[in-house]
Design a protein around this motif. Structure first.
Motif, PDB file in Angstrom:
ATOM      1  N   ARG A 243     -23.060   3.385 -16.236  1.00 25.38           N
ATOM      2  CA  ARG A 243     -24.286   3.708 -15.536  1.00 25.38           C
ATOM      3  C   ARG A 243     -25.000   2.456 -15.020  1.00 25.38           C
ATOM      4  NH1 ARG A 243     -27.700   8.541 -16.764  1.00 25.38           N
ATOM      5  NH2 ARG A 243     -26.069   9.387 -18.081  1.00 25.38           N
ATOM      6  N   PRO A 319     -32.967   5.087 -10.198  1.00 23.05           N
ATOM      7  CA  PRO A 319     -34.179   5.895 -10.315  1.00 23.05           C
ATOM      8  C   PRO A 319     -35.445   5.087 -10.060  1.00 23.05           C
ATOM      9  CG  PRO A 319     -33.217   5.485 -12.476  1.00 23.05           C
ATOM     10  CD  PRO A 319     -32.223   5.023 -11.453  1.00 23.05           C
ATOM     11  N   ARG A 323     -37.563   6.977  -7.466  1.00 21.88           N
ATOM     12  CA  ARG A 323     -38.833   7.529  -7.902  1.00 21.88           C
ATOM     13  C   ARG A 323     -39.997   6.677  -7.423  1.00 21.88           C
ATOM     14  NH1 ARG A 323     -39.072  11.042 -12.569  1.00 21.88           N
ATOM     15  NH2 ARG A 323     -37.075  12.081 -12.707  1.00 21.88           N
TER      16      ARG A 323
ATOM     17  N   ARG B 108     -32.645   9.247 -18.267  1.00 21.86           N
ATOM     18  CA  ARG B 108     -33.893   9.953 -18.549  1.00 21.86           C
ATOM     19  C   ARG B 108     -34.190   9.927 -20.048  1.00 21.86           C
ATOM     20  NH1 ARG B 108     -35.339  13.411 -14.139  1.00 21.86           N
ATOM     21  NH2 ARG B 108     -33.663  13.335 -12.607  1.00 21.86           N
ATOM     22  N   GLY B 141     -38.240  14.251 -18.737  1.00 21.03           N
ATOM     23  CA  GLY B 141     -37.608  14.067 -17.426  1.00 21.03           C
ATOM     24  C   GLY B 141     -37.904  12.707 -16.811  1.00 21.03           C
ATOM     25  N   ARG B 142     -38.688  11.894 -17.504  1.00 23.94           N
ATOM     26  CA  ARG B 142     -39.035  10.591 -16.912  1.00 23.94           C
ATOM     27  C   ARG B 142     -37.996   9.535 -17.227  1.00 23.94           C
ATOM     28  NH1 ARG B 142     -45.379   9.340 -17.489  1.00 23.94           N
ATOM     29  NH2 ARG B 142     -46.197  11.426 -17.081  1.00 23.94           N
ATOM     30  N   TYR B 143     -38.036   8.481 -16.426  1.00 21.56           N
ATOM     31  CA  TYR B 143     -37.220   7.304 -16.715  1.00 21.56           C
ATOM     32  C   TYR B 143     -38.095   6.281 -17.433  1.00 21.56           C
ATOM     33  CZ  TYR B 143     -33.488   9.086 -13.805  1.00 21.56           C
ATOM     34  OH  TYR B 143     -32.472   9.854 -13.317  1.00 21.56           O
ATOM     35  N   GLU B 146     -41.181   4.654 -16.041  1.00 24.49           N
ATOM     36  CA  GLU B 146     -42.351   5.486 -15.757  1.00 24.49           C
ATOM     37  C   GLU B 146     -43.229   5.707 -16.987  1.00 24.49           C
ATOM     38  OE1 GLU B 146     -40.738   8.448 -12.316  1.00 24.49           O
ATOM     39  OE2 GLU B 146     -39.679   8.510 -14.208  1.00 24.49           O
TER      40      GLU B 146
END
Lengths: 328, 257
Positions: A243, A319, A323, B108, B141-143, B146
């Motif tokens: 990843r 992300p 995001r 996540r 659900g956040r990374y 965050e």
């Protein structure tokens, strides 16, 4: 959305500047070249037997007498209108020559690109996972040797082993010599592309493997892998390493487009493979300014496109960017 | 009562290459001894760079490969070997690390807490531990990027209590937090101890250690200099080593000036 538009606009401006700079540099280098296009293409003997009028006409054709600035600006003006001129050597429009050569090179470049990426990533992961132990030392040793070897020399070596000693693969060209164009089979084309493709793949894979290995080691030393171990997680390599190595791998993969194209110039020359690389060499040595400029701009565009693709993929994979951009 | 963890004369040494090929041995932890009993919070207090994190990693057998460890570690009365540690890690022994860098930035939060398990029981358990630490279900659900610092620490605690551990090793879990968030985190440790777990709380902050721990081990340059009940640090009586006396005097409420 606004962010995306801004990003794209910035990239486009940068691309325009890059292409301008690259074309100017290529032109200046060509202009500074000591090669006399008349002597190279027509030959000393033939020139000697020509009348001064004929020579003057030829000089006009090859653009020897026009001042450099005028020639560059002329080329630039035409290029901006979409006219890339006519190749002096092939006497056909430049885009047509590039298109035909590129279609010869395309599969070679694509295969080399995919193979070098896959092979490099695989070997890098393997070496990183075994760091400090046998497999790592072996892979690193091989990669260092290959990456300090010039690609054309590797090409000669492979040629010697597979074509001269073992006689299992053709010495050069993209199709069997003397065969009619429509009688050539796909298998024959593949056989001819195999060695050049292999050379390019191996040369490219070494660098990618070494970079990937370093990144794998970084990830394995990271706090989050330590924590994953502390929590008794299995499959660290699949869950965490892959990843986190994905991002640099994407960058490397797309950045390697430039190396593959650069390498193809010499490798195609060695294998007499009639692709874009070989055309670039002929254009450079033969003083074919429009063709060389066309090839330079086309390859710069490809390389830029590759890097742009990497940037855009980053936005999808990472992300933090995906995001972050959505929030901001 | 058998201590859940007992560390006896633990030494950790690093080997590194200095100048050319000559190797240098760097002792980082020297003959450190301590015990943690179930239901107890034992604090290890030492200055930065005293090898505190190494102690945590050493107990878990997660030292870097250039480190060597000697001494005895007993877990639940039996030697804690590398093999045994591998089995117990994440099941009975949990680490609460320092901060957000211990979370995979590309994954996540929920998936990390559940360790990739997607079954309904794990999901329910994950939601339960999140809400126990005042985190909304949407945090799953956040990374990691965050999360705020305090949220990240609570997520790390949530990770640790997924499996009802019997020994919790908390490595500097409070720096960078404001006093209220820190107090809240510490109350979680106290609570975990009240439920029967042994908590090893590693910190550089003696004052903080006094508020939460039952017992304080003072650690300097890799060595234990004093092991005392935290009440001794309230009054300053019963501290024998000059270093721990100096530490005690450095507390703002004592004769600091």
């Amino acid at each position: 959305m606004k962010h995306r538009l801004q990003f794209t606009a910035k990239k486009l401006v940068r691309m325009a500047l890059l292409l301008l700079g690259v074309s100017l540099t290529a032109f200046l280098l060509m202009d500074a070249s000591p090669l006399d296009p008349l002597q190279t293409n027509i030959g000393q003997a033939a020139l000697g037997s020509m009348s001064p009028e004929q020579i003057a006409r030829l000089e006009d054709y090859w653009g020897v007498n026009a001042p450099a600035a005028e020639r560059y600006l002329g080329w630039l003006g035409d290029a901006l209108r979409g006219d890339f001129g006519v190749s002096l050597l092939y006497r056909r429009p430049v885009p047509e020559v590039i298109g035909q050569r590129l279609s010869n090179s395309f599969w070679l470049l694509l295969t080399a690109w995919v193979l070098s990426g896959g092979l490099g990533l695989g070997l890098g992961l393997l070496a990183g996972a075994f760091r400090g132990r046998g497999p790592d030392k072996m892979i690193r040793g091989c990669c260092l040797v290959v990456s300090s070897t010039p690609a054309f020399w590797l090409a000669l070596l492979l040629l010697m082993v597979f074509s001269v000693w073992l006689k299992v693969l053709p010495v050069g060209l993209s199709v069997p010599a003397g065969a009619a164009a429509d009688s050539v089979t796909l298998a024959q084309r593949l056989r001819h592309a195999l060695l050049p493709g292999l050379t390019l793949s191996v040369a490219g894979a070494a660098g990618i493997a070494l970079h990937t290995r370093e990144k794998v080691v970084d990830v394995l030393d990271s706090d989050y892998v330590l924590f994953a171990r502390a929590r008794g997680e299995g499959h660290i390599l699949r869950r965490h390493v892959l990843r986190n190595v994905a991002l640099p791998a994407i960058t490397l993969q797309f950045a390697s487009i430039s190396e593959i194209i650069g390498g193809s110039v010499l490798v195609e020359k060695v294998f007499s493979y009639p692709g874009l690389g070989q055309a670039a060499v002929s254009a450079g040595l033969g003083g074919d300014m429009p063709l060389l400029m066309g090839i330079t701009v086309a390859t710069a565009f490809l390389v830029f496109g590759g890097n742009l693709a990497a940037d855009l993929l980053y936005g999808i994979v990472d992300p933090r960017i995906r995001r972050g951009a959505a929030a901001g | 009562m058998t201590p859940i963890l007992s560390v006896d004369k633990l030494s950790i040494t690093f080997t590194r290459y200095s100048r050319g090929l000559s190797r240098e041995e760097m002792p980082s932890v020297r003959e450190l001894s301590l015990t943690v009993e179930p239901g107890q919070v034992a604090a290890v207090v030492g200055e930065s760079g005293a090898g505190k994190s190494l102690l945590a990693h050493g107990i878990l057998h997660l030292l870097p490969r250039n480190a060597a460890m000697s001494g005895n570690i007993l877990y639940d009365g039996m030697p804690l070997t590398a093999d045994r540690a591998r089995v117990l890690r994440g099941r009975e022994i949990a680490l609460i690390p320092q901060g957000v860098t211990y979370l995979d930035p590309m994954m996540r939060v929920g998936e990390q807490i559940r360790r990739g398990r997607g079954d309904e029981a794990s999901r329910a358990r994950c939601r339960a531990v999140l809400s126990r630490y005042g985190l909304a279900a949407e945090v799953e659900g956040r990374y990691p990027f965050e999360l705020s610092g305090g949220m990240a620490r609570r997520v790390l605690i949530a990770c640790a209590v997924m499996d009802n551990p019997r020994l919790i090793i908390a490595d500097e879990p409070t720096p960078g937090l404001d006093a209220r968030s820190a107090a809240r985190i510490l109350s979680h440790f106290r609570e975990l101890a009240e439920q029967g777990a042994g908590v090893l709380f590693i910190t550089h902050d003696l004052e903080l250690a006094c508020t939460v721990a039952h017992k304080i081990v003072v650690f300097r340059s890799g060595q234990t200099v004093e092991e005392a009940a935290s009440s001794a640090f309230q009054t300053g009586e019963g501290l024998t080593h000059p270093y721990s006396r100096a530490l005690w005097r450095a507390l703002p409420k004592n004769d600091f000036l």
